[in-house]
Design an enzyme around this catalytic site. Structure first.
Site, PDB file in Angstrom:
ATOM      1  N   HIS A  60       0.840  -1.201   0.000  1.00 47.79           N
ATOM      2  CA  HIS A  60       0.000   0.000   0.000  1.00 47.79           C
ATOM      3  C   HIS A  60       0.869   1.243   0.000  1.00 47.79           C
ATOM      4  O   HIS A  60       2.073   1.182   0.250  1.00 47.79           O
ATOM      5  CB  HIS A  60      -0.999   0.006   1.171  1.00 47.79           C
ATOM      6  CG  HIS A  60      -0.392   0.108   2.534  1.00 47.79           C
ATOM      7  ND1 HIS A  60      -0.019   1.298   3.108  1.00 47.79           N
ATOM      8  CD2 HIS A  60      -0.108  -0.850   3.443  1.00 47.79           C
ATOM      9  CE1 HIS A  60       0.462   1.080   4.318  1.00 47.79           C
ATOM     10  NE2 HIS A  60       0.429  -0.230   4.547  1.00 47.79           N
ATOM     11  N   CYS A  74       3.545  -4.448   6.702  1.00 51.25           N
ATOM     12  CA  CYS A  74       3.145  -4.270   5.305  1.00 51.25           C
ATOM     13  C   CYS A  74       4.341  -3.869   4.445  1.00 51.25           C
ATOM     14  O   CYS A  74       5.414  -3.557   4.961  1.00 51.25           O
ATOM     15  CB  CYS A  74       2.065  -3.190   5.194  1.00 51.25           C
ATOM     16  SG  CYS A  74       0.451  -3.726   5.793  1.00 51.25           S
TER      17      CYS A  74
END
Length: 180
Positions: free
Chosen positions: A135, A146
């Site tokens: 992301h 992430c």
């Protein structure tokens, strides 16, 4: 006597459980090396210039903090810089992870901004349990697991990856050591 026995009985069980857990953690690398996914990973050729195989659609090298997109076993985009998880929140390694969800305007259910609002995770492409995704975000500080990309690259990854596409997150050093 029975009081002494009952107070002692759990101790060996606890010790056995702790030792078993410790050995399991020590052996995680070895155990993962023997999984069918790891075996298939070792049998496939690598995309030249990367630590990932031709079966992947996206590759993340945890050592260089770079990512690539592949199409038909060749680099279609990258390498680009990424932020990966920091200590205690490492980005998980995986040889055959799969994209299972995409959300253009996702907001974190786990992390909040200083104003108490959920942290934004724009252009999210989820590929690992626990909400691990590519992301948009800062690439100069560790993430919470992430793989963060610049806005431009996050949009590119979002548009290029489809549900079911394979993602590989690896250590190039470990890959090269395992392959000789």
């Amino acid at each position: 006597m029975s009081t002494t026995r009952s107070s002692r009985s759990p101790r060996p069980a606890i010790v056995v459980a702790l030792v078993t857990a410790a050995l399991a953690l020590i052996g995680v690398g070895t155990a993962l090396a023997g999984t069918p996914a790891a075996q298939a990973f070792r049998e496939q050729p690598l995309v030249p210039g990367t630590p990932c195989t031709i079966t992947a659609s996206a590759c993340v090298d945890l050592d260089s903090k770079q990512s690539w997109l592949f199409e038909n076993g060749a680099i279609s985009h990258g390498p680009v810089p990424v932020a990966i998880g920091g200590p205690g929140k490492e980005t998980p390694i995986g040889h055959s992870l799969r994209v299972y969800r995409k959300e253009e305007l996702h907001k974190s259910g786990e992390y909040t901004m200083t104003n108490g609002e959920p942290a934004p995770m724009p252009w999210s492409v989820f590929f690992q349990d626990g909400g691990i995704a590519f992301h948009e975000g800062r690439t100069d500080t560790p993430s919470a697991g992430c793989v963060r990309l610049t806005r431009e690259n996050a949009i590119t990854w979002y548009n290029a990856l489809e549900i079911g596409d394979q993602v590989q997150v690896v250590s190039a050093q470990a890959v090269h050591a395992a392959r000789g």
